[in-house]
Design a protein around this motif. Structure first.
Motif, PDB file in Angstrom:
ATOM      1  N   LEU A  33     -22.141   3.773  45.385  1.00  0.00           N
ATOM      2  CA  LEU A  33     -21.831   2.337  45.410  1.00  0.00           C
ATOM      3  C   LEU A  33     -21.602   1.791  43.995  1.00  0.00           C
ATOM      4  O   LEU A  33     -22.086   2.374  43.019  1.00  0.00           O
ATOM      5  CB  LEU A  33     -22.997   1.564  46.025  1.00  0.00           C
ATOM      6  CG  LEU A  33     -23.295   1.763  47.513  1.00  0.00           C
ATOM      7  CD1 LEU A  33     -24.606   1.053  47.880  1.00  0.00           C
ATOM      8  CD2 LEU A  33     -22.141   1.240  48.375  1.00  0.00           C
ATOM      9  N   SER A  34     -20.941   0.660  43.910  1.00  0.00           N
ATOM     10  CA  SER A  34     -20.842  -0.055  42.641  1.00  0.00           C
ATOM     11  C   SER A  34     -22.269  -0.356  42.166  1.00  0.00           C
ATOM     12  O   SER A  34     -23.128  -0.752  42.965  1.00  0.00           O
ATOM     13  CB  SER A  34     -20.065  -1.353  42.863  1.00  0.00           C
ATOM     14  OG  SER A  34     -20.016  -2.095  41.675  1.00  0.00           O
ATOM     15  N   ALA A  35     -22.510  -0.129  40.869  1.00  0.00           N
ATOM     16  CA  ALA A  35     -23.819  -0.357  40.234  1.00  0.00           C
ATOM     17  C   ALA A  35     -24.887   0.671  40.619  1.00  0.00           C
ATOM     18  O   ALA A  35     -26.061   0.502  40.291  1.00  0.00           O
ATOM     19  CB  ALA A  35     -24.351  -1.771  40.483  1.00  0.00           C
ATOM     20  N   SER A  36     -24.458   1.751  41.290  1.00  0.00           N
ATOM     21  CA  SER A  36     -25.450   2.803  41.597  1.00  0.00           C
ATOM     22  C   SER A  36     -25.823   3.563  40.334  1.00  0.00           C
ATOM     23  O   SER A  36     -26.896   4.183  40.276  1.00  0.00           O
ATOM     24  CB  SER A  36     -24.920   3.759  42.672  1.00  0.00           C
ATOM     25  OG  SER A  36     -23.731   4.381  42.240  1.00  0.00           O
ATOM     26  N   GLY A  37     -24.934   3.566  39.344  1.00  0.00           N
ATOM     27  CA  GLY A  37     -25.251   4.245  38.080  1.00  0.00           C
ATOM     28  C   GLY A  37     -24.256   5.329  37.672  1.00  0.00           C
ATOM     29  O   GLY A  37     -24.503   6.080  36.739  1.00  0.00           O
ATOM     30  N   LYS A  38     -23.095   5.385  38.331  1.00  0.00           N
ATOM     31  CA  LYS A  38     -22.109   6.446  38.047  1.00  0.00           C
ATOM     32  C   LYS A  38     -21.672   6.432  36.578  1.00  0.00           C
ATOM     33  O   LYS A  38     -21.698   7.459  35.903  1.00  0.00           O
ATOM     34  CB  LYS A  38     -20.864   6.287  38.946  1.00  0.00           C
ATOM     35  CG  LYS A  38     -21.146   6.298  40.437  1.00  0.00           C
ATOM     36  CD  LYS A  38     -19.885   6.102  41.255  1.00  0.00           C
ATOM     37  CE  LYS A  38     -19.167   4.778  41.066  1.00  0.00           C
ATOM     38  NZ  LYS A  38     -19.953   3.590  41.451  1.00  0.00           N
ATOM     39  N   SER A  39     -21.233   5.265  36.095  1.00  0.00           N
ATOM     40  CA  SER A  39     -20.714   5.187  34.720  1.00  0.00           C
ATOM     41  C   SER A  39     -21.817   5.438  33.705  1.00  0.00           C
ATOM     42  O   SER A  39     -21.600   6.145  32.710  1.00  0.00           O
ATOM     43  CB  SER A  39     -20.106   3.807  34.436  1.00  0.00           C
ATOM     44  OG  SER A  39     -19.103   3.553  35.361  1.00  0.00           O
ATOM     45  N   THR A  40     -22.992   4.883  33.959  1.00  0.00           N
ATOM     46  CA  THR A  40     -24.116   5.059  33.030  1.00  0.00           C
ATOM     47  C   THR A  40     -24.464   6.545  32.908  1.00  0.00           C
ATOM     48  O   THR A  40     -24.627   7.068  31.801  1.00  0.00           O
ATOM     49  CB  THR A  40     -25.340   4.262  33.542  1.00  0.00           C
ATOM     50  OG1 THR A  40     -24.945   2.899  33.668  1.00  0.00           O
ATOM     51  CG2 THR A  40     -26.514   4.375  32.598  1.00  0.00           C
ATOM     52  N   ILE A  41     -24.536   7.230  34.037  1.00  0.00           N
ATOM     53  CA  ILE A  41     -24.881   8.658  34.015  1.00  0.00           C
ATOM     54  C   ILE A  41     -23.739   9.470  33.402  1.00  0.00           C
ATOM     55  O   ILE A  41     -23.973  10.363  32.583  1.00  0.00           O
ATOM     56  CB  ILE A  41     -25.241   9.150  35.438  1.00  0.00           C
ATOM     57  CG1 ILE A  41     -26.554   8.498  35.895  1.00  0.00           C
ATOM     58  CG2 ILE A  41     -25.331  10.669  35.500  1.00  0.00           C
ATOM     59  CD1 ILE A  41     -26.896   8.707  37.358  1.00  0.00           C
ATOM     60  N   ARG A 141     -29.343  -5.320  40.884  1.00  0.00           N
ATOM     61  CA  ARG A 141     -28.815  -5.014  39.536  1.00  0.00           C
ATOM     62  C   ARG A 141     -27.598  -5.888  39.241  1.00  0.00           C
ATOM     63  O   ARG A 141     -27.508  -6.496  38.186  1.00  0.00           O
ATOM     64  CB  ARG A 141     -28.394  -3.543  39.459  1.00  0.00           C
ATOM     65  CG  ARG A 141     -29.542  -2.572  39.453  1.00  0.00           C
ATOM     66  CD  ARG A 141     -28.990  -1.137  39.386  1.00  0.00           C
ATOM     67  NE  ARG A 141     -30.063  -0.150  39.475  1.00  0.00           N
ATOM     68  CZ  ARG A 141     -29.868   1.131  39.745  1.00  0.00           C
ATOM     69  NH1 ARG A 141     -28.641   1.589  39.962  1.00  0.00           N
ATOM     70  NH2 ARG A 141     -30.883   1.971  39.795  1.00  0.00           N
ATOM     71  N   PRO A 143     -24.660  -5.853  37.813  1.00  0.00           N
ATOM     72  CA  PRO A 143     -24.381  -6.099  36.388  1.00  0.00           C
ATOM     73  C   PRO A 143     -23.128  -6.934  36.143  1.00  0.00           C
ATOM     74  O   PRO A 143     -23.035  -7.603  35.116  1.00  0.00           O
ATOM     75  CB  PRO A 143     -24.229  -4.691  35.798  1.00  0.00           C
ATOM     76  CG  PRO A 143     -23.938  -3.793  36.960  1.00  0.00           C
ATOM     77  CD  PRO A 143     -24.592  -4.418  38.158  1.00  0.00           C
ATOM     78  N   THR A 177     -31.145   6.960  41.955  1.00  0.00           N
ATOM     79  CA  THR A 177     -31.310   6.309  40.645  1.00  0.00           C
ATOM     80  C   THR A 177     -32.366   5.204  40.650  1.00  0.00           C
ATOM     81  O   THR A 177     -32.750   4.727  39.589  1.00  0.00           O
ATOM     82  CB  THR A 177     -29.975   5.757  40.101  1.00  0.00           C
ATOM     83  OG1 THR A 177     -29.504   4.724  40.977  1.00  0.00           O
ATOM     84  CG2 THR A 177     -28.930   6.823  39.945  1.00  0.00           C
ATOM     85  N   GLU A 181     -34.998   8.068  35.788  1.00  0.00           N
ATOM     86  CA  GLU A 181     -34.396   7.536  34.562  1.00  0.00           C
ATOM     87  C   GLU A 181     -33.036   8.202  34.353  1.00  0.00           C
ATOM     88  O   GLU A 181     -32.804   9.303  34.862  1.00  0.00           O
ATOM     89  CB  GLU A 181     -35.278   7.901  33.365  1.00  0.00           C
ATOM     90  CG  GLU A 181     -36.715   7.488  33.472  1.00  0.00           C
ATOM     91  CD  GLU A 181     -37.000   6.242  32.653  1.00  0.00           C
ATOM     92  OE1 GLU A 181     -36.287   6.028  31.655  1.00  0.00           O
ATOM     93  OE2 GLU A 181     -37.924   5.513  33.031  1.00  0.00           O
TER      94      GLU A 181
HETATM   95  N1  LIG Z   1     -31.536   5.836  36.848  1.00  0.00           N
HETATM   96  C1  LIG Z   1     -30.471   5.107  36.558  1.00  0.00           C
HETATM   97  N2  LIG Z   1     -29.269   5.699  36.436  1.00  0.00           N
HETATM   98  C2  LIG Z   1     -28.172   4.958  36.167  1.00  0.00           C
HETATM   99  N3  LIG Z   1     -28.164   3.612  36.001  1.00  0.00           N
HETATM  100  C3  LIG Z   1     -29.342   2.969  36.114  1.00  0.00           C
HETATM  101  C4  LIG Z   1     -30.542   3.672  36.414  1.00  0.00           C
HETATM  102  N4  LIG Z   1     -31.536   2.787  36.486  1.00  0.00           N
HETATM  103  C5  LIG Z   1     -30.994   1.584  36.245  1.00  0.00           C
HETATM  104  N5  LIG Z   1     -29.681   1.666  36.009  1.00  0.00           N
HETATM  105  C6  LIG Z   1     -28.801   0.525  35.693  1.00  0.00           C
HETATM  106  O1  LIG Z   1     -27.924   0.305  36.789  1.00  0.00           O
HETATM  107  C7  LIG Z   1     -26.657  -0.172  36.337  1.00  0.00           C
HETATM  108  C8  LIG Z   1     -25.598   0.776  36.840  1.00  0.00           C
HETATM  109  O2  LIG Z   1     -24.310   0.330  36.427  1.00  0.00           O
HETATM  110  P1  LIG Z   1     -23.088   1.315  36.299  1.00  0.00           P
HETATM  111  O3  LIG Z   1     -23.491   2.557  35.576  1.00  0.00           O
HETATM  112  O4  LIG Z   1     -21.949   0.520  35.746  1.00  0.00           O
HETATM  113  O5  LIG Z   1     -22.842   1.696  37.829  1.00  0.00           O
HETATM  114  P2  LIG Z   1     -21.500   2.169  38.549  1.00  0.00           P
HETATM  115  O6  LIG Z   1     -20.649   2.893  37.544  1.00  0.00           O
HETATM  116  O7  LIG Z   1     -21.995   3.059  39.647  1.00  0.00           O
HETATM  117  O8  LIG Z   1     -20.849   0.933  39.062  1.00  0.00           O
HETATM  118  C9  LIG Z   1     -26.713  -0.211  34.817  1.00  0.00           C
HETATM  119  O9  LIG Z   1     -27.023  -1.533  34.435  1.00  0.00           O
HETATM  120  C10 LIG Z   1     -27.883   0.744  34.493  1.00  0.00           C
HETATM  121  O10 LIG Z   1     -28.542   0.410  33.293  1.00  0.00           O
END
Ligand SMILES: Nc1ncnc2c1ncn2[C@@H]1O[C@H](COP(=O)(O)OP(=O)(O)O)[C@@H](O)[C@H]1O
Ligand SMILES: Nc1ncnc2c1ncn2[C@@H]1O[C@H](COP(=O)(O)OS(=O)(=O)O)[C@@H](OP(=O)(O)O)[C@H]1O
Length: 204
Positions: A33-41, A141, A143, A177, A181
């Motif tokens: 899903l959007s905001a699941s953490g794909k880009s961050t990871i 979240r 964001p 997620t 962490e």
């Molecule tokens: N374990 C985690 N892994 C990835 N993101 C996390 C985690 N815990 C919290 N977050 C937060 O969730 C948000 C995920 O946003 P983002 O990476 O843009 O998601 P997506 O690319 O899936 O839309 C960020 O604000 C990030 O800091």
């Protein structure tokens, strides 16, 4: 001064490229899903791999939806085409011995299966990673404020609210997620790559 160029007829094959770069390509397909953490990871994983001097590239909405795919919206057909094209691009990167990270919602199972097929038919490595967080968590979240807008009816066909997300049934990795962490998620992926022999230790 002129450089002497030696011309070798015929294209470079994948084994020769692997010898040159000391690595084999793989597509690591993140879905969720959007905001699941794909880009961050994906960003954290890219940084980790680059520090180990591995050749890597990240594909996400910023460099694909604003360029090659800027003609596409979010109706089902557009998402199908978005993912089809991304599957083709990631195949090319991976064929060039790159560790290719893709970070797209890719909500439909059939589209993800097609991306996998495109790779496997070319003899290329592909793994699917389910970046999973419950809707309540991603809405919390929020964001970019998109869930709030979707709930208010200001964005149509928003994944998880007014458009479907089909969770993977047999992803190679499932990362929750809400319970881990970012660095643990990166560790899970790199451990898997090492364990399965997709990357070898000793870089960096
Ligand atoms: N374990 C985690 N892994 C990835 N993101 C996390 C985690 N815990 C919290 N977050 C937060 O969730 C948000 C995920 O946003 P983002 O990476 O843009 O998601 P997506 O690319 O899936 O839309 C960020 O604000 C990030 O800091
Ligand atoms: N209707 C709708 N549904 C879902 N997402 C929307 C929508 N409209 C805009 N956005 C923003 O676009 C990002 C998702 O693009 P993707 O290319 O990953 O989507 S898809 O794979 O084609 O479903 C997604 O970004 P991420 O939050 O990074 O996932 C949103 O910011």
């Amino acid at each position: 001064m002129a450089t002497n160029i030696t011309f070798h007829p015929g294209s470079v094959n994948i084994e020769e490229r692997v010898d040159l770069l000391q690595q084999r390509g793989i597509t690591i397909w993140l879905t969720g899903l959007s905001a699941s953490g794909k880009s961050t990871i994906a960003c954290a994983l890219e940084q980790h791999l680059l520090h180990q001097h591995r050749f890597t590239y990240r594909l996400d909405g910023d460099n694909v939806r604003f360029g090659l795919n800027k003609d596409l919206g979010f109706d089902e057909k557009s998402r199908n085409e978005n993912i089809r094209r991304i599957g083709e691009i990631s195949r090319l990167f991976t064929d060039a011995a790159c560790i290719t990270l893709t970070a797209f919602i890719s909500p439909y199972r059939a589209d993800r299966a097609l991306a996998r097929k495109i790779h496997e038919e070319a003899g290329l490595n592909f793994i699917e990673v389910f970046v999973d967080a419950p809707l309540e968590v991603v809405e919390q979240r929020d964001p970019k404020g998109l869930y709030r807008k979707a709930r208010a009816g200001e964005i149509q066909e928003f994944t998880g609210i007014s458009a479907p997300y089909e969770p993977p049934l047999n992803a190679e990795l499932h990362i929750k997620t809400a319970d881990c962490e970012v660095k643990e998620a990166v560790q899970m992926i790199t451990d898997y790559l090492l364990e399965k022999g997709y990357i070898t230790a000793g870089h960096g």
